[in-house]
Design an enzyme around this catalytic site. Structure first.
Site, PDB file in Angstrom:
ATOM      1  N   ASP A 811       0.817  -1.212   0.000  1.00 47.18           N
ATOM      2  CA  ASP A 811       0.000   0.000   0.000  1.00 47.18           C
ATOM      3  C   ASP A 811       0.848   1.259   0.000  1.00 47.18           C
ATOM      4  OD1 ASP A 811      -2.176  -1.552  -0.017  1.00 47.18           O
ATOM      5  OD2 ASP A 811      -2.929  -1.020   1.956  1.00 47.18           O
ATOM      6  N   CYS A 842      -1.062   3.054 -13.399  1.00 47.58           N
ATOM      7  CA  CYS A 842      -1.176   2.829 -11.955  1.00 47.58           C
ATOM      8  C   CYS A 842      -2.284   3.760 -11.495  1.00 47.58           C
ATOM      9  CB  CYS A 842       0.152   3.044 -11.252  1.00 47.58           C
ATOM     10  SG  CYS A 842       1.092   4.494 -11.784  1.00 47.58           S
ATOM     11  N   SER A 843      -2.009   4.653 -10.574  1.00 46.32           N
ATOM     12  CA  SER A 843      -3.020   5.641 -10.197  1.00 46.32           C
ATOM     13  C   SER A 843      -2.800   6.941 -10.971  1.00 46.32           C
ATOM     14  CB  SER A 843      -2.980   5.912  -8.696  1.00 46.32           C
ATOM     15  OG  SER A 843      -3.972   6.844  -8.320  1.00 46.32           O
ATOM     16  N   ALA A 844      -1.583   7.495 -10.878  1.00 49.83           N
ATOM     17  CA  ALA A 844      -1.261   8.715 -11.613  1.00 49.83           C
ATOM     18  C   ALA A 844      -0.675   8.420 -12.988  1.00 49.83           C
ATOM     19  CB  ALA A 844      -0.294   9.573 -10.803  1.00 49.83           C
ATOM     20  N   ILE A 846       2.551   7.495 -13.469  1.00 52.52           N
ATOM     21  CA  ILE A 846       3.937   7.963 -13.534  1.00 52.52           C
ATOM     22  C   ILE A 846       4.873   7.155 -12.635  1.00 52.52           C
ATOM     23  CG2 ILE A 846       3.425  10.334 -14.241  1.00 52.52           C
ATOM     24  CD1 ILE A 846       3.597  11.180 -11.312  1.00 52.52           C
TER      25      ILE A 846
END
Length: 913
Positions: A811, A842-844, A846
């Site tokens: 996490d 992923c999330s962003a 980057i």
């Protein structure tokens, strides 16, 4: 509803008016939660809410801060296959048995040493859970241990034994174990008398410490059968997976020996790593009761493995942290006569001793109120133990143990007068304590476990007239710095008081910042003890308070103190909380003590080699030390990892390529399509959608493998938002992509990282003009592989897509071991289709995305025997999408993985012919 609105020939069917209110409120449901103390509480949620919404309500109701240990267990589940509420899934998809529903609040993860739990509330809930499990027979316990445990439970509930109140038989209505009798209760009553003086929290801690020695402590059991159809139990614990027959452990598979875990229908497989003498993979198979119980077991294995790998912090890693964060110079050869001060806050010692001879003139303790929420001390701290406080010895080699007696509200200042000589000599320590004094002598001058770096000198300065010390920073400390300055100073000590090294490579600066009208200071941080990296300023907003204060805050500054509080042992989120809390003080001022690298002129460098250590070689024209070979580049990388220069080079690399415009992403109609307002694609490399609305937060990233006529193509994008899923699938359709790589879970630490843009099998989902069906799902311990069928609803055309989701990334921070990740990257490479781009997110889009691109690029270079320069790879990525490889910890992780691939020969060289 029994009738629906229908428009047939301009007529509308009649509707019962009693049904109209139900239409408005039908999504609101009631969930009854059974807590560990027997209380039942109802919570109202909507069916569309995710499980995280209900979890947050429950956690807030209890005031739990260490939320990761707990979960909600389904009431209708058999003990043969426990099932937990998933945070990322909608409640309506999980609670299909009707409403109102019933869930049980329980401890989900039992850590091996509960003494390390930070909050007393968490330990209390552990106690209640263990007591319930023993009482109901889920946790088996020998009779003699059960008597001792019950006596501590009685002490927690009734307090000290009092003969005038507690008459014989006062426990007759109490229940501790199944099938207890009067003789058992008599023994418990007798033992209760011996616990007089134990507080409730201490009695519960004693209970937990005995319970954790039981055979089935922290083991989640699932019923199954072997291949001969004989009953067995599969247990999941912190260390691995165990197999029990008639409650006797017959086999145990540690996580480190498990290559992957998978299932197919109702068969469950454990793939073990090959031993040296074995020629093929060893697979253990079990039969579960059904598909659902098999998937529950697999999911629980993945979650336990991920949780305990993230929690694991090796002792040597802790030493590295203390070495990295301890203030002071590395140079111990020079003689230092200046006084210098070190401050201890919250019981943590900074440089309490020198490697060489060092005398301590005095130590003074001053109680100060804590302005931030204190961290609850561990049970191991002597001040929490019951009747086991040992006499404090005078030897200074026990100084670390002495420091555990300092309370969280004490600020301790050490004033040292150093006299460093080439040879080791004894040093004496005198400690002024109230109400008595103790003399400490040091026989072991190295004190390697107390100090990792030696401080050399201080160049402090005095307070300017009218200035005041920040909250929590003692004025006496600043005065001490002023007195020891050579020849005095005209600088303002409230602005610049320094712990300068002899070589002048860094110093400390005190910076005061007052928030703007919106309560913002205008800077971003990265790092924290949870990320295994120091707290560093990553971004300064132009014209913000952080940018306009004098002295101003700079990118790259390392945070040492926040309003006088040592933050070296705090997580990223805790540090953010401390900063926000400063806005509530009377002055609203944020006082930061930061470590800043000194800027040296070129004339100060004695050689070109010394100059090259400051500026990364890869940023200047490449001139590798080992020559233009793979072996030479790996030797250079290994040396850089050992010295730490690779991280310095990484921090100096630009995050966004200068001169590249970002305009389309900032257009008003596109702002809400960006998950993060500062992670935006360049205009020149952004992916254009077909049609009128052509924007999506995605970038083309092409990585050329020189001398191989090979270009690995990627589309790097953010995790889709609920309202951008249609654009996401349009990219897949427009580019005819056959592989999607997802490097995050849907939620992490309670925060949404990505919207679920695909259906669970065999469901279907519509996004825009596309019909998505998940045809299959194959799960391992590290990743999930799905086969999707995408149909264009306008043309009827179909396209098959493979979806790989990596689920073993912790996490926060990075994985402790790269094995699973390297296996995953190899699998991605095996599925790559010719020159077709691979969509990675992923999330962003980057951080982890950049790590995967870097790793695959390095593997391609390795198999072609070409040199690898990770910083060059990152620069090429950032030239196409800003901020690729987001943190220093990610960069260090991928560098270490690259070196491991080379040293262990995990990638085979291609035939040069």
């Amino acid at each position: 509803m029994t009738s629906r609105l229908r428009a047939l020939g301009g007529r509308i069917n009649n509707i019962r008016t009693s049904e109209l209110p139900k239409e408005k409120t039908r999504s609101e449901v009631i969930c009854s939660i059974h807590f560990l103390d027997g209380v039942v509480q109802t919570f109202k949620v909507t069916k569309q809410d995710t499980g995280q919404v209900l979890l947050d309500m429950v956690h807030n109701h209890l005031g739990v801060t260490e939320k990761e240990y707990f979960g909600l267990q389904h009431d209708d589940d058999s003990v043969d296959s426990p099932r937990w509420l998933e945070a990322s899934k909608a409640i309506r998809k999980q609670l299909k048995g009707g409403f109102p529903c019933t869930l049980h609040f329980r401890v989900r993860f039992f850590i091996p040493d509960p003494n390390t739990l930070q909050q007393e509330q968490t330990r209390h809930l552990y106690f209640l859970q263990l007591k319930m499990d023993i009482c109901e027979g889920r946790l088996t316990c020998p009779l003699n241990s059960a008597v001792v445990l019950a006596s501590y439970a009685v002490q927690s509930h009734f307090g000290d034994y009092n003969s005038s109140i507690h008459h014989p038989g006062y426990l007759s209505d109490s229940h501790f174990i199944p099938d207890q009798n009067e003789d058992f209760l008599t023994k418990v009553e007798s033992l209760h008398e011996q616990h007089s003086g134990l507080k409730q929290s201490e009695a519960e801690s004693c209970y937990i410490n005995i319970a954790r020695t039981l055979d089935f402590y922290g083991v989640e059991l699932h019923s199954g059968r072997d291949l001969h159809n004989l009953d067995l139990m599969i247990g999941i614990a912190s260390a691995g997976v165990a197999v029990y027959r008639k409650y006797i452990c017959t086999s145990f598979y540690p996580w480190v020996n498990i290559l992957k875990i998978s299932f197919k229908r109702k068969k469950f497989f454990i793939h073990q790593r090959q031993k040296q003498a074995e020629s093929r993979e060893h697979i253990v198979a079990f039969n579960m009761l059904n598909y659902r119980s098999c998937k529950n077991l697999w999911k629980s294995c993945v979650e336990h493995h991920t949780f305990f790998q993230a929690k694991k912090l090796l002792p040597q890693e802790k030493n590295v942290l203390s070495q990295y964060w301890t203030m002071g110079s590395r140079n111990t050869k020079k003689s230092v006569n200046n006084q210098y001060c070190k401050k201890v806050i919250g019981g943590m010692v900074w440089n309490p001793a020198m490697r060489r001879s060092l005398s301590v003139e005095h130590l003074e303790t001053k109680s100060l109120p804590s302005r931030s929420p204190p961290i609850t001390p561990n049970w191991r701290s002597p001040r929490l133990r019951h009747e086991i406080r040992k006499p404090r010895h005078s030897s200074a080699d026990n100084l670390a143990n002495e420091m555990t007696y300092i309370t969280e509200t004490e600020d301790v200042f050490y004033t040292y007068k150093g006299s460093l000589a080439p040879q080791d000599s004894d040093s004496e320590v005198s400690q002024n304590r109230s109400p008595h004094q103790e003399s400490l002598s040091e026989n072991n001058p190295a004190q390697s476990y107390l100090t990792q770096k030696s401080s050399s000198s201080v160049s402090p300065s005095s307070n300017a007239p009218g200035s005041c010390s920040p909250d929590g920073v003692d004025q006496q400390l600043l005065d001490d710095f002023h007195r020891v300055t050579k020849g005095g100073s005209t600088e303002d000590a409230s602005q610049y008081y320094c712990d300068k090294n002899d070589n002048g490579d860094s110093y400390l600066v005190l910076i005061r910042i007052t928030p703007d009208e919106d309560g913002k200071f205008g800077f971003n941080l990265k790092g924290g003890v949870d990320q295994k990296m120091p707290l560093v300023v990553s971004r300064i907003n132009p014209e913000s308070p952080a940018d306009t204060c004098i002295p101003k805050l700079n990118e790259g500054d390392q945070i040492v103190l926040i309003n006088g509080r040592d933050i070296s042992e705090h997580t990223h989120d805790q540090v953010v909380m401390f900063i926000k809390a400063s806005r509530e003080s009377h002055s609203r001022e944020l006082a930061l003590v930061i470590r800043r690298r000194a800027v040296r002129s070129f004339a100060d460098f004695k050689s070109e080699d010394e100059l090259n250590q400051l500026f990364p070689e890869a940023i200047f024209p490449m001139c590798p030390e080992g020559g233009d070979t793979l072996e030479g580049s790996m030797a250079q990388l290994k040396k850089g990892l050992e010295s730490g220069t690779v991280l310095i080079q990484f921090e100096q690399l630009y995050r966004k390529k200068p001169g590249l415009a970002i305009t389309f992403a900032k257009l008003p109609q596109n702002l809400d399509k960006n998950r993060y307002k500062d992670v935006l694609p360049y205009d020149t490399t952004r992916v254009l959608l077909q049609g009128n609305e052509d924007y999506i937060n995605a970038s083309y990233v092409n990585m050329e493998i020189p001398a191989a006529n090979l270009v690995n193509k990627y589309i790097a994008t953010q995790g889709p938002l609920p309202h951008t899923c249609a654009q996401f699938w349009q990219v897949v359709w427009d580019q005819k992509l056959s592989l999607i790589v997802m490097l995050t879970t849907l939620t992490e630490r309670g925060r949404t990282k990505c919207h679920q843009y695909w259906p669970d099998p065999p469901d279907v989902m519509n996004h825009g003009g596309f019909h998505i069906q998940c045809q299959s799902e194959d799960c391992t311990i590290a990743y999930v592989s799905r086969e999707m069928l995408v149909t264009n609803t306008q043309t009827g055309e179909e396209h098959t897509v493979t979806h790989l989701q990596y689920v073993a990334w912790p996490d926060h921070g990075v994985p402790d071991d790269s094995s699973d990740f390297l296996e995953f990257v190899n699998y991605v490479r095996s599925l790559r289709v010719d020159s077709e781009p691979v969509l990675v997110h992923c999330s962003a889009g980057i951080g982890r995305t950049g790590v995967l691109v870097t790793m695959e690029t390095a593997m391609c270079l390795t198999e072609r025997n070409l040199p690898i320069y990770p910083l060059d790879i990152v620069r090429k990525m950032r030239d196409q999408r800003a901020m690729m490889v987001q943190t220093s910890s990610q960069y260090k992780f991928v560098c270490e993985a690259i070196l491991r691939v080379y040293e262990e020969g995990l990638v085979q060289m291609l035939d040069p012919s």
